[in-house]
Design an enzyme around this catalytic site. Structure first.
Site, PDB file in Angstrom:
ATOM      1  N   ALA A 104       0.849  -1.197   0.000  1.00  0.00           N
ATOM      2  CA  ALA A 104       0.000   0.000   0.000  1.00  0.00           C
ATOM      3  C   ALA A 104       0.883   1.244   0.000  1.00  0.00           C
ATOM      4  O   ALA A 104       2.080   1.168   0.282  1.00  0.00           O
ATOM      5  CB  ALA A 104      -0.892   0.014   1.229  1.00  0.00           C
ATOM      6  N   LYS A 105       0.300   2.347  -0.306  1.00  0.00           N
ATOM      7  CA  LYS A 105       0.998   3.630  -0.179  1.00  0.00           C
ATOM      8  C   LYS A 105      -0.072   4.700  -0.047  1.00  0.00           C
ATOM      9  O   LYS A 105      -1.167   4.570  -0.612  1.00  0.00           O
ATOM     10  CB  LYS A 105       1.833   3.903  -1.430  1.00  0.00           C
ATOM     11  CG  LYS A 105       2.994   4.802  -1.160  1.00  0.00           C
ATOM     12  CD  LYS A 105       4.134   4.025  -0.519  1.00  0.00           C
ATOM     13  CE  LYS A 105       5.347   4.876  -0.266  1.00  0.00           C
ATOM     14  NZ  LYS A 105       6.501   4.056   0.158  1.00  0.00           N
TER      15      LYS A 105
END
Ligand code: NAD
Length: 414
Positions: A104-105
């Protein structure tokens, strides 16, 4: 076609590795886009009386191997494509380092240098309230460019205020006193140096007889430059966003660190000559470490590179075309998804320590980090050998995609 769109570069690598590695086309189809994109706007009344609405994102790329984790970037020119690219890199990085997690980011489009500390705290807390991260088994935000331990401490506090209980493994990159891991801040740089040493040894390069150039002198670049210097390597060129310095007999990196602490820049360091940020790529050296931003090595400057070993501390610093050209020239590139996975690895340790409430000493963290990153390097290299390809990048991605393929098949997704 060469592109400086880092998400397109990531997809190029995904599709190339998928083809060479005979990965199920349905797996590749799943991975053409993130699983989930959360895009939201944060209205904020600033301390000076002005009002601003900040665009924010959280991208879950894939959770086939486990909960989504890591990274919150704050910078003025942030784009959704950049966050998508970083989220797929994180997915591949976790696979490469044998970490059972998805990628994720997140990010906020803002200029941290223009926000007061108070505004920054309120922005970070508002990010958590709007995002409502769901804890260690779903989504664990961490730090990235523009955020650090303090921002993560605010995130953790806001998360715990919302939920009414303590939960250190809900947020990564926290200060150790709030449940962060020792060795976290230096982890990426230490990991880069560890794989650099392994790659140099394979190429029969003696570090003590080598010269290196390092682009970026922040959290990662400064650690790599210091460790190279301590290993006897001559660091001949260093640059940051303001420009670079060059000294053919080697730069005193400890002195440079003090100079940067005082002035905020590498330029004007005594005993060096000024070079431009672009000239760093043409420096006479054997080792090049891009440790700043994406897409800095492209078809326009790739031919100037004299180094025979490039270790990608930054995410996506080499465009697709430049990567192909450099590989044809037998220049070894240790790819980002292996080289800079030290930070993700110690974040994994941080979550493990938080969940068990057992905290490790620094030697334990560093020893485990070195073991894991060397294994990731070996896996990439062996997979490249198995498929008879010169690119460690494609080797690393195939190895990761094989794991994602297996996980998706077992889950019944494909
Ligand atoms: P940082 O903000 O601490 O430092 C970045 C450095 O790059 C600074 O010296 C800055 O002046 C320089 N820089 C910025 N833009 C530049 C440009 N256009 N040209 C030349 N220099 C420029 O960031 P960091 O944490 O050291 O991260 C560096 C890179 O490593 C980023 O690409 C980041 O995504 C990647 N990375 C960092 C970590 C981590 O744990 N910090 C983990 C994985 C990957």
């Amino acid at each position: 076609m060469d592109t400086d769109n880092v998400f397109q570069v990531a997809l190029n690598t995904l599709n190339q590795a998928g083809k060479i590695g005979h990965i199920d086309s349905r797996v590749l189809e799943v991975l053409q886009a993130p699983k989930r994109i959360n895009e939201f706007r944060i209205p904020l009344k600033l301390e000076d009386g002005s009002f601003q609405v900040f665009q924010a994102f959280r991208v879950h790329y894939s959770d086939a191997l486990g909960p989504c984790r890591n990274g919150t970037r704050i910078r003025p020119n942030l784009t959704l494509d950049e966050i998508k690219a970083l989220a797929i890199f994180m997915t591949i990085k976790h696979c490469a380092a044998d970490i059972p997690a998805g990628g994720a980011k997140g990010g906020i489009k803002a200029d941290p240098s223009k926000l007061s500390r108070n505004d920054m705290e309120r922005l970070i807390r508002a990010f958590v309230r709007n995002l409502q991260p769901r804890g260690p088994w779903v989504d664990v935000p961490g730090a990235d460019i523009g955020t650090g331990e303090q921002a993560m401490a605010w995130m953790l506090d806001e998360y715990e205020q919302i939920h009414g209980y303590h939960c250190p493994p809900a947020i990564n990159d926290k200060p150790p006193i709030l449940g962060g891991s020792l060795g976290g801040e230096a982890a990426t740089g230490r990991g880069v140096f560890t794989v650099l040493t392994a790659a140099a040894a394979e190429k029969k390069m003696d570090l003590a007889k080598c010269r290196a150039a390092v682009q970026g002198f922040g959290q990662v670049g400064s650690v790599v430059a210091t460790m190279l210097h301590e290993a006897g390597c001559k660091v001949v060129a260093v640059s940051d966003v303001f420009g670079g310095v060059y000294a053919p007999s080697g730069i005193d990196i400890n002195g440079l660190s003090e100079h940067v602490a005082e002035t905020g820049k590498v330029v004007d360091f005594p005993g060096t000559e000024a070079i431009s940020n672009e000239e760093i790529f043409a420096a006479d050296c054997e080792i090049l470490v891009p440790a700043a931003v994406q897409s800095v090595i492209h078809r326009g400057n790739e031919k100037q590179i004299k180094a025979s070993l490039i270790v990608e501390a930054a995410n996506g610093p080499v465009t697709t075309e430049a990567d192909e050209a450099l590989t044809k020239r037998s220049i070894t590139i240790v790819p980002d998804v292996v080289a800079n996975s030290g930070g993700a690895t110690v974040c994994h340790f941080e979550r493990t320590q938080g969940l068990s409430d057992e905290y490790w000493d620094l030697n334990t963290v560093n020893r485990k980090l070195e073991q894991r990153i060397l294994k990731a390097y070996k896996d990439a290299s062996e997979t490249a050998g198995e498929f008879n390809i010169p690119s460690l990048r494609i080797g690393a991605w195939i190895h990761a995609l094989q794991k994602l393929e297996r996980a998706m098949q077992l889950r019944g997704w494909v």
